[in-house]
Design an enzyme around this catalytic site. Structure first.
Site, PDB file in Angstrom:
ATOM      1  N   LYS A  75       4.125   0.657   9.921  1.00  0.00           N
ATOM      2  CA  LYS A  75       4.180   1.873   9.104  1.00  0.00           C
ATOM      3  C   LYS A  75       3.583   3.063   9.850  1.00  0.00           C
ATOM      4  O   LYS A  75       4.006   4.187   9.644  1.00  0.00           O
ATOM      5  CB  LYS A  75       3.434   1.652   7.791  1.00  0.00           C
ATOM      6  CG  LYS A  75       4.371   1.227   6.660  1.00  0.00           C
ATOM      7  CD  LYS A  75       3.702   1.406   5.320  1.00  0.00           C
ATOM      8  CE  LYS A  75       3.179   0.087   4.829  1.00  0.00           C
ATOM      9  NZ  LYS A  75       2.591   0.159   3.489  1.00  0.00           N
ATOM     10  N   ARG A 132       5.291 -12.779   9.754  1.00  0.00           N
ATOM     11  CA  ARG A 132       5.956 -11.528   9.420  1.00  0.00           C
ATOM     12  C   ARG A 132       7.269 -11.418  10.194  1.00  0.00           C
ATOM     13  O   ARG A 132       7.475 -12.073  11.207  1.00  0.00           O
ATOM     14  CB  ARG A 132       5.045 -10.328   9.669  1.00  0.00           C
ATOM     15  CG  ARG A 132       4.605 -10.132  11.098  1.00  0.00           C
ATOM     16  CD  ARG A 132       3.468  -9.110  11.195  1.00  0.00           C
ATOM     17  NE  ARG A 132       3.863  -7.785  10.806  1.00  0.00           N
ATOM     18  CZ  ARG A 132       3.186  -7.023   9.920  1.00  0.00           C
ATOM     19  NH1 ARG A 132       2.094  -7.469   9.351  1.00  0.00           N
ATOM     20  NH2 ARG A 132       3.595  -5.810   9.631  1.00  0.00           N
ATOM     21  N   GLU A 146       0.878  -1.169   0.000  1.00  0.00           N
ATOM     22  CA  GLU A 146       0.000   0.000   0.000  1.00  0.00           C
ATOM     23  C   GLU A 146       0.917   1.221   0.000  1.00  0.00           C
ATOM     24  O   GLU A 146       1.795   1.329   0.869  1.00  0.00           O
ATOM     25  CB  GLU A 146      -0.878  -0.002   1.256  1.00  0.00           C
ATOM     26  CG  GLU A 146      -1.854   1.150   1.217  1.00  0.00           C
ATOM     27  CD  GLU A 146      -2.738   1.268   2.458  1.00  0.00           C
ATOM     28  OE1 GLU A 146      -2.721   0.365   3.310  1.00  0.00           O
ATOM     29  OE2 GLU A 146      -3.422   2.299   2.547  1.00  0.00           O
TER      30      GLU A 146
HETATM   31  P1  ATP Z   1       1.213  -1.954   8.350  1.00  0.00           P
HETATM   32  O1  ATP Z   1       2.648  -1.797   8.789  1.00  0.00           O
HETATM   33  O2  ATP Z   1       0.447  -0.714   8.488  1.00  0.00           O
HETATM   34  O3  ATP Z   1       0.572  -3.183   8.919  1.00  0.00           O
HETATM   35  P2  ATP Z   1       1.899  -3.291   5.960  1.00  0.00           P
HETATM   36  O4  ATP Z   1       3.317  -3.288   6.359  1.00  0.00           O
HETATM   37  O5  ATP Z   1       1.094  -4.532   6.008  1.00  0.00           O
HETATM   38  O6  ATP Z   1       1.183  -2.188   6.794  1.00  0.00           O
HETATM   39  P3  ATP Z   1       1.613  -3.250   3.098  1.00  0.00           P
HETATM   40  O7  ATP Z   1       2.051  -2.196   2.183  1.00  0.00           O
HETATM   41  O8  ATP Z   1       0.216  -3.713   2.995  1.00  0.00           O
HETATM   42  O9  ATP Z   1       1.840  -2.661   4.516  1.00  0.00           O
HETATM   43  O10 ATP Z   1       2.573  -4.503   2.967  1.00  0.00           O
HETATM   44  C1  ATP Z   1       2.875  -5.077   1.714  1.00  0.00           C
HETATM   45  C2  ATP Z   1       3.200  -6.514   1.883  1.00  0.00           C
HETATM   46  O11 ATP Z   1       4.306  -6.674   2.759  1.00  0.00           O
HETATM   47  C3  ATP Z   1       2.043  -7.282   2.496  1.00  0.00           C
HETATM   48  O12 ATP Z   1       1.838  -8.458   1.740  1.00  0.00           O
HETATM   49  C4  ATP Z   1       2.492  -7.588   3.871  1.00  0.00           C
HETATM   50  O13 ATP Z   1       1.969  -8.821   4.295  1.00  0.00           O
HETATM   51  C5  ATP Z   1       4.002  -7.628   3.749  1.00  0.00           C
HETATM   52  N1  ATP Z   1       4.632  -7.246   5.017  1.00  0.00           N
HETATM   53  C6  ATP Z   1       4.409  -6.133   5.732  1.00  0.00           C
HETATM   54  N2  ATP Z   1       5.110  -6.134   6.869  1.00  0.00           N
HETATM   55  C7  ATP Z   1       5.825  -7.279   6.884  1.00  0.00           C
HETATM   56  C8  ATP Z   1       6.743  -7.880   7.802  1.00  0.00           C
HETATM   57  N3  ATP Z   1       7.081  -7.280   8.944  1.00  0.00           N
HETATM   58  N4  ATP Z   1       7.270  -9.066   7.475  1.00  0.00           N
HETATM   59  C9  ATP Z   1       6.943  -9.673   6.321  1.00  0.00           C
HETATM   60  N5  ATP Z   1       6.086  -9.174   5.419  1.00  0.00           N
HETATM   61  C10 ATP Z   1       5.521  -7.998   5.687  1.00  0.00           C
END
Ligand code: ATP
Ligand code: MG
Length: 568
Positions: free
Chosen positions: A278, A268, A42
């Site tokens: 974020k 994650r 996003e």
């Molecule tokens: P927020 O931090 O607000 O939860 P987000 O990090 O999920 O948002 P996105 O832009 O939706 O933000 O993430 C893009 C992709 O990265 C998604 O498929 C998400 O599952 C993956 N992702 C995000 N954070 C992690 C993490 N800490 N480890 C592994 N994958 C991640």
């Protein structure tokens, strides 16, 4: 660099984790002809190292199994998304070493199709417009242990639903007045299936579609269908979406979609001393706790790049931690290990004095300069050697001198002889002090026979220290960073500022660098011998040289911190 990565990835990474096993089994059984994955950020912030895990997994699988990986912006919330983030995300994925080719997509490209699918659901009696207030909807949703209550608008006639939904699209109603919901099951044990919201009214400017849309699809309604449109075979996301999978499948089963993707979830990445939300990262930037998204203390890819962390270190780290199905927290020391490994291999060695103490060699002829040879990399003869200038006045590190040496201190002290790296043995004869009693200068003598660092009579010294020639050194500012948070598990959204490390930046404004460092390039790592890895910062300008410490040679910080925590 990317090719290199690919070559080793093929052999080592294929079939290494449960997701790769699933992909391999699907390919072997012919259920999948060509694997297609996607990375779906996003654009509401910069990418962080958690995203790198997802990027390496999605792009890595595509590379290893001869498939492709799409970059798709999940741009369904125009109030939080910006072009700056889109640009930064593209830059950072490329920097990490991956390429989506022509497969760059936006969920907003599919708004019209998503809208038509929503009308299909209405016509099939599987979606309805709900006029309840947000509070009433929330109250009727139930809890984890208690089912929800049907909305009084749930049994609206198809024609009325269609009419209202079209008027929502036309912009007739204010934000929040109505939503479109799927008619699934208010009694479901899975809250995500209790008539989830498909569309909400939002009068907002979208970075790509401008003012065209007054309604926007929810993540759940947009995501799986975008996967289906693009022919994604394995839709890989993090564990918090596991409970959304039944809904993902419900849409795929109830809509006339062009393909039937499957969702798989992995754990994650969490790192000690690091926040990877974020929301918090955005607050760090907006609240000026850091200088921006690329502040070298940020766990963002842009921050690491500016700090001098090479992309291969990040890829190596991600490979080492693997992909699992239960959440855990990785020790930040593991990441640092990968960083040191990568930097050690590639960084040229240089000498730099961070806190200078002047040394005058009394028996060295005034005005004389000689050139000594220094190797650029101890393990890589191909990196060659350079000449370094030696003269009567030098700088050494303040901490390499002790007026009254402690028991295990073998470096410079009054009367003691040490080796100057690549140069000579010198002996400290006298100290010069200022009015406050601080040592400001050492008067020394050198042994001309010890040129190159060995004495002809075989006499030994216990320490070798680095130095620079006072007349030739470059004056520089050196920024030394330590972790932004001083707790291994910093609080998230609400209280993060209480756990901020007040000393995460130390500025040394009087560092002296050997002249070869005029050739340093921004973000390109060098090792300052005995100190750590550093890189030229982009804040450098004519007349002002700024270096950033990427990482120290040894992990002293974690040790100090452990001691401190134990003492608390
Ligand atoms: P927020 O931090 O607000 O939860 P987000 O990090 O999920 O948002 P996105 O832009 O939706 O933000 O993430 C893009 C992709 O990265 C998604 O498929 C998400 O599952 C993956 N992702 C995000 N954070 C992690 C993490 N800490 N480890 C592994 N994958 C991640
Ligand atoms: Mg997300």
């Amino acid at each position: 660099m990317a090719t290199d990565h690919k070559a080793s990835g093929n052999l080592e990474a294929a079939g290494q984790d449960f997701i790769r096993e699933i992909v391999k089994a699907d390919l072997d059984a012919g259920r999948t002809k060509q694997v297609v994955t996607r990375f779906p950020p996003e654009p509401n912030g910069y990418l962080h190292i958690g995203h790198a895990k997802s990027i390496c997994l999605n792009f890595g699988i595509a590379e290893e199994f001869g498939g492709r990986c799409h970059l798709r912006f999940d741009d369904t919330n125009p109030t939080k998304e910006e072009q700056e983030y889109i640009d930064a995300i593209e830059r950072d994925v490329r920097w990490l070493g991956f390429d989506w080719g022509k497969h760059l997509y936006y969920a907003s490209d599919y708004f019209e199709r998503l809208y038509n699918w929503a009308e299909d659901l209405i016509r099939a009696g599987k979606a309805y417009v709900d006029d309840q207030s947000q509070d009433d909807m929330r109250a009727a949703r139930g809890t984890l242990t208690e089912g929800g209550k049907n909305s009084p608008f749930r049994d609206r006639a198809v024609e009325e639903n269609l009419d209202l939904f079209r008027r929502m699209r036309a912009g007739e109603f204010p934000n929040g007045a109505r939503v479109l919901r799927a008619k699934v099951d208010m009694a479901s044990g899975n809250i995500n299936l209790r008539d989830p919201v498909l569309y909400r009214i939002l009068h907002a400017h979208h970075p790509r579609t401008g003012a065209t849309w007054k309604i926007y699809p929810s993540y759940d309604f947009a995501h799986g269908q975008s996967d289906a449109i693009e022919g994604i075979t394995h839709s890989i996301c993090t564990l918090e979406f596991e409970d959304h999978r039944p809904l993902y499948n419900w849409f795929i089963a109830n809509l006339d979609v062009p393909s039937k993707p499957h969702q798989y979830e992995f754990a994650r990445l969490n790192l000690t001393y690091t926040v990877l939300s974020k929301r918090v990262l955005t607050e760090l930037v907006r609240g000026n706790h850091v200088t921006g998204w690329d502040d070298p203390r940020m766990p963002t890819l842009a921050g690491f790049r500016r700090r001098g962390v090479p992309p291969e270190a990040i890829r190596d780290f991600i490979k080492r931690i693997g992909v699992a199905k239960s959440n855990s927290t990785v020790d930040a020391g593991m990441f640092e290990f990968s960083v040191r490994e990568a930097l050690n291999k590639t960084s040229l060695r240089r000498m730099a004095v961070l806190r200078p103490l002047k040394v005058v060699i009394e028996n060295y002829p005034e005005g004389q300069i000689e050139e000594l040879e220094a190797v650029n990399h101890p393990d890589d003869p191909a990196a060659g050697a350079r000449k370094i200038k030696f003269g009567r006045e030098l700088f050494i590190e303040q901490e390499d001198f002790m007026e009254t040496p402690e028991i295990k201190f073998f470096r410079m002290s009054p009367g003691r002889e040490v080796r100057l790296r690549y140069a000579y043995f010198i002996t400290c004869r006298e100290m010069v002090k200022n009015g406050k009693g601080e040592v400001t200068e050492l008067r020394c003598t050198y042994d001309p026979a010890s040129k190159g660092g060995n004495s002809p009579d075989g006499r030994k010294v216990k320490a070798t220290i680095h130095w620079v020639s006072a007349a030739h050194a470059i004056l520089a500012e050196v920024r030394q960073y330590s972790p932004l948070f001083n707790k291994p598990d910093p609080s998230g959204a609400k209280n993060f500022s209480a756990d901020l490390n007040p000393n995460s930046l130390e500025v040394l404004s009087d560092a002296r660098l050997e002249p070869a460092l005029v050739d340093a390039k921004i973000e390109a790592p060098v090792q300052f011998e005995r100190q750590g890895y550093f890189c030229l910062d982009r804040d450098s300008k004519l007349g002002k040289t700024v270096f950033t410490r990427t990482i120290g040679l040894r992990d002293t910080w974690a040790k100090d911190q452990a001691k401190e925590n134990a003492a608390r």
